[in-house]
Scaffold this active site. Structure first.
Site, PDB file in Angstrom:
ATOM      1  CG  HIS B 267      -1.799   1.149   1.397  1.00 37.70           C
ATOM      2  ND1 HIS B 267      -3.112   1.146   1.008  1.00 37.70           N
ATOM      3  CD2 HIS B 267      -1.575   2.383   1.901  1.00 37.70           C
ATOM      4  CE1 HIS B 267      -3.661   2.321   1.262  1.00 37.70           C
ATOM      5  NE2 HIS B 267      -2.734   3.096   1.817  1.00 37.70           N
ATOM      6  CD  GLU B 268       1.598   3.570   3.821  1.00 35.94           C
ATOM      7  OE1 GLU B 268       1.734   4.633   3.177  1.00 35.94           O
ATOM      8  OE2 GLU B 268       0.631   3.353   4.588  1.00 35.94           O
ATOM      9  CG  HIS B 271       0.530   6.497  -0.393  1.00 36.17           C
ATOM     10  ND1 HIS B 271      -0.471   7.289  -0.895  1.00 36.17           N
ATOM     11  CD2 HIS B 271      -0.027   5.816   0.652  1.00 36.17           C
ATOM     12  CE1 HIS B 271      -1.599   7.094  -0.195  1.00 36.17           C
ATOM     13  NE2 HIS B 271      -1.351   6.189   0.748  1.00 36.17           N
ATOM     14  CD  GLU B 297      -4.848   7.042   1.027  1.00 35.47           C
ATOM     15  OE1 GLU B 297      -4.750   5.807   0.908  1.00 35.47           O
ATOM     16  OE2 GLU B 297      -4.134   7.703   1.803  1.00 35.47           O
TER      17      GLU B 297
END
Lengths: 498, 498
Positions: B267-268, B271, B297
């Site tokens: 997930h990160e 980003h 996001e």
């Protein structure tokens, strides 16, 4: 009405310096991160951000209304700490105010570039590449020295020296170092002759980084480091950074040899304890800052040389060594004491024993002074370096740039004038230990028993908590009963090594 | 002469924003350090330093000459990117300019205090203590919302929402989330019924932090993270921070369960790749910043949900799992796929599956909007939280504050208006993946083969490199052929889970 108006001037100044303290915080932390955490690719952005911050700090210190505030504050009724704070604020302001903004930014950028490239140039022994970056740093530092010289009326080198060691002059250094040069070579020869017959086992590794780090933390705890307000990490060049409320010290590990990292941690812990014990109620003001780099080094060298290599301290930490490393004959106390007092003229200053160390400093002092006074150029450094290493320590550094003039970080960012602080620090440390021995005659036995609190209490009372309350001479005279007296250092070396 | 004068205005503005970029760098890094490295005792000093920096940044953005510079720059002849940059600069300026300096400082300090105390209050389930710190944060955020509302003419909550999701309104959110609420409960029930009969083995630990971290790094590499310009560390609340040139992402490890940390890293990394691929030639300017938090996001959720939990991706990383952990029956591909698509209504948003996740967001949206509009007070939060958790997910949170309203960091520093971005991001991500499938019909097979470059190339071209060149609606329309269409998200969930 009039007195209220005066108070406003002093208070307004404390507010300005409070802001400077916050900006210093951000600068210190970004510098620490740069040396410990930052990936290679982040350097350009970091250098730019730090240069911008240095300009903002410079602008804060060059606001046109400051001159008037200082003039008014000087007529106010201030108590002793406030008056000392005003004196220190004024010095900071003068030091910053004389520099043009462009020079501040250019120096920050050139220093960051030189230092960053140095990290890979040093292992590659790339003197040419390094020299190309060092030249602009030297040029900018010369400009700075010239401006400061004109503003203060002292020589160019002395004007830089005073940034680190206020009140010190090269005339005084010539006297002190000149004296050292009369007795040091003979002392080294004598100690080497004496140690020739001593056998010494080298501890056999590997000593894992994790074990060395755990040992380092244990020793830091023993010496009073507060981990709630600081950290231990790794960097290419060990240092003590951060802020008094959050002290960041670093070391570097060699898995084949734990002895250097261990004493490195002890050394930086001395810096750290000074910072952690500055007066918190004055924390954001210049009066609560460390007195000078010489006094700062006196604390790290007090920890490393006066305590750390003391035979009684080695006996104290021996159980910790055996807790973290497998036992072996080289771990015997006698052998460790021999190991930690071996005198070996060699290339590297930070790894040098305390007897040959002053030679490293004197060499750098002579070269950096000549550079700043325009009597030497960057291209002349390797030859001068080799000549002095041969003369002072009998070490040949020809072609060995990485272990010669490229070994230190100081010149990369233009910190010319810093090096003398190390040997001044060693001298102040010996003088402080002699003063402690007067009030604690059992000090050697106390160290062996781990009864270190009274020693730290003396340092806290006489050095740490005073910050910049007094000038250096007053501080050391109040603490030890006399001005700097290099004889204590000589006696310490002779007592330990002969 | 005239055009030169105009150019000066735009160029002068870019210089001001260049400085803002440098200050943001220092702020981001100090925040990262605060969350990852800083010892507890350093927090007060850090909070003060960051508050001071936020004031300096505020002062830079409220210089009286900026209004005139913007007025002049608007008449200049600018190319497309310059014009977009001017638009974004103007928005930044307006957003900052309306706030009084005291509010900026007070909010920074109150937020830092609340967030720091939250770190220990959450494990202690101390709602009373937390609420006492949250109240001033809410009060200050309400003040901010009121000021922004008056300046922009939208409602108080919408004025905050626009800081994170420019152009979004609560009317539009009510429509989108209202639609979700019509079909989500039934979908959850259906999926749970379907999954009831599926057996699922839970991998048995311990999974050492070192192994999990090594696996995380491998997966980050696979997904294009550039380690020369970033790091992976640990923090209590995972985040992606730092600067585009030096992206700092974090995760947290549980040695009994590797699955959460692994998907957290994925997930990160989404980003991070967005940040690392913003246009470098515009790096210090607002036009090169990420478009909105919803689009940010969308990248993390594209990585985590569209790619990370894709059965083909799990098959791709299976060898990495077996490289870092001992094999066991739970590591079978089928089981991993089951594991990573299990739907379980539960307490924690960041650990929630993608089906129940929107319910967590809608709940927070409804509460934070009521808080900002003055329709709810801090003391009312736990009851409202429980009521909505019961209604949307059938979960009882009474007395369980730490896994209820204390679980997230957002409200602690007054980031009201952020939460909707998560579900908007999930929707944008599904829409982007559907658009990619149109140009790369073999996309599922490509993922299984590790042929991810074309997917990242699409994201780079259509999302990452555009930064804030377009408004969100234009960006998503140019990339996917239509405005935000939540139907893609619903179809994605139904295809994967039914």
């Amino acid at each position: 009405m009039r007195s209220e108006e005066f108070m406003t001037a002093y208070k307004e100044l404390t507010k300005r310096f409070h802001r400077m303290h916050q900006l210093s915080h951000l600068s210190s932390m970004a510098h620490w991160d740069q040396a410990t955490m930052m990936p290679e690719g982040g350097n350009d952005a970091r250098a730019e951000a730090l240069a911008e911050l240095s300009v903002i700090m410079h602008q804060s210190m060059t606001q046109p209304d400051l001159a008037d505030l200082f003039a008014r504050a000087k007529e106010e009724s201030l108590d002793e700490w406030e008056a000392a704070n005003l004196r220190e604020m004024h010095t900071h302001w003068q030091n910053e105010n004389v520099l043009p903004e462009d020079l501040v930014r250019d120096k920050s950028l050139a220093g960051a570039k030189c230092e960053h490239a140095w990290r890979s140039q040093r292992p590659a022994n790339d003197w040419e590449g390094f020299a190309a970056n060092l030249k602009p740093v030297v040029e900018l530092s010369r400009k700075e020295a010239e401006i400061r010289s004109q503003a203060t009326g002292v020589s160019r080198y002395d004007a830089l020296l005073n940034l680190y060691e206020p009140g010190m002059t090269s005339a005084k250094l010539d006297e002190i170092f000149g004296d050292v040069k009369t007795w040091l070579p003979e002392l080294i020869t004598k100690v080497q002759a004496k140690q020739k017959s001593e056998s010494c086992l080298i501890p056999e590794g590997p000593f894992s980084v994790a074990s060395q780090e755990a040992l380092g933390r244990d020793v830091m705890g023993l010496m009073g480091f507060n981990f709630n307000g600081g950290r231990l990490d790794v960097s290419a060049h060990p240092f003590c950074g951060g802020v008094p409320e959050d002290v960041r010290l670093t070391t570097r590990y060699d898995e084949s040899d734990f002895t250097q990292a261990l004493m490195g941690v002890v050394h930086e812990t001395g810096h750290a304890c000074y910072e952690q014990n500055l007066r918190r109620d004055w924390i954001s003001q210049p009066v609560s800052e460390a007195r000078s780099m010489g006094i700062h080094e006196s604390q790290s060298l007090f920890f490393e040389m006066q305590i750390g290599r003391h035979p009684a301290f080695l006996s104290l930490i021996l159980p910790l060594l055996k807790k973290h490393f497998a036992d072996q004959p080289a771990m015997a106390l006698d052998n460790l004491q021999t190991l930690y007092t071996r005198v070996n003229p060699a290339f590297i200053r930070v790894d040098a024993d305390e007897v040959t160390y002053p030679a490293h400093v004197i060499l750098r002092y002579e070269i950096e002074r000549a550079l700043m006074e325009g009597e030497m150029e960057v291209d002349d450094i390797p030859a001068a370096w080799n000549e002095k290493m041969q003369a002072y320590l009998g070490v040949d550094t020809r072609g060995n740039f990485q272990n010669g003039p490229m070994q230190d970080i100081h010149w990369t960012d233009g910190s010319f004038g810093y090096f003398p602080s190390y040997t001044l620090g060693a001298m102040y440390a010996a003088q402080q230990f002699a003063a402690i021995r007067k009030v604690l005659p059992d000090v050697d036995a106390m160290i062996g028993k781990g009864d270190l609190a009274p020693i730290f209490a003396w340092l806290r009372e006489n050095i740490w908590r005073n910050g910049s309350r007094y000038d250096t001479d007053t501080l050391i005279t109040k603490a030890t009963g006399e001005s700097l007296n290099p004889q204590f250092f000589r006696e310490h070396l002779e007592a330990r090594y002969l």
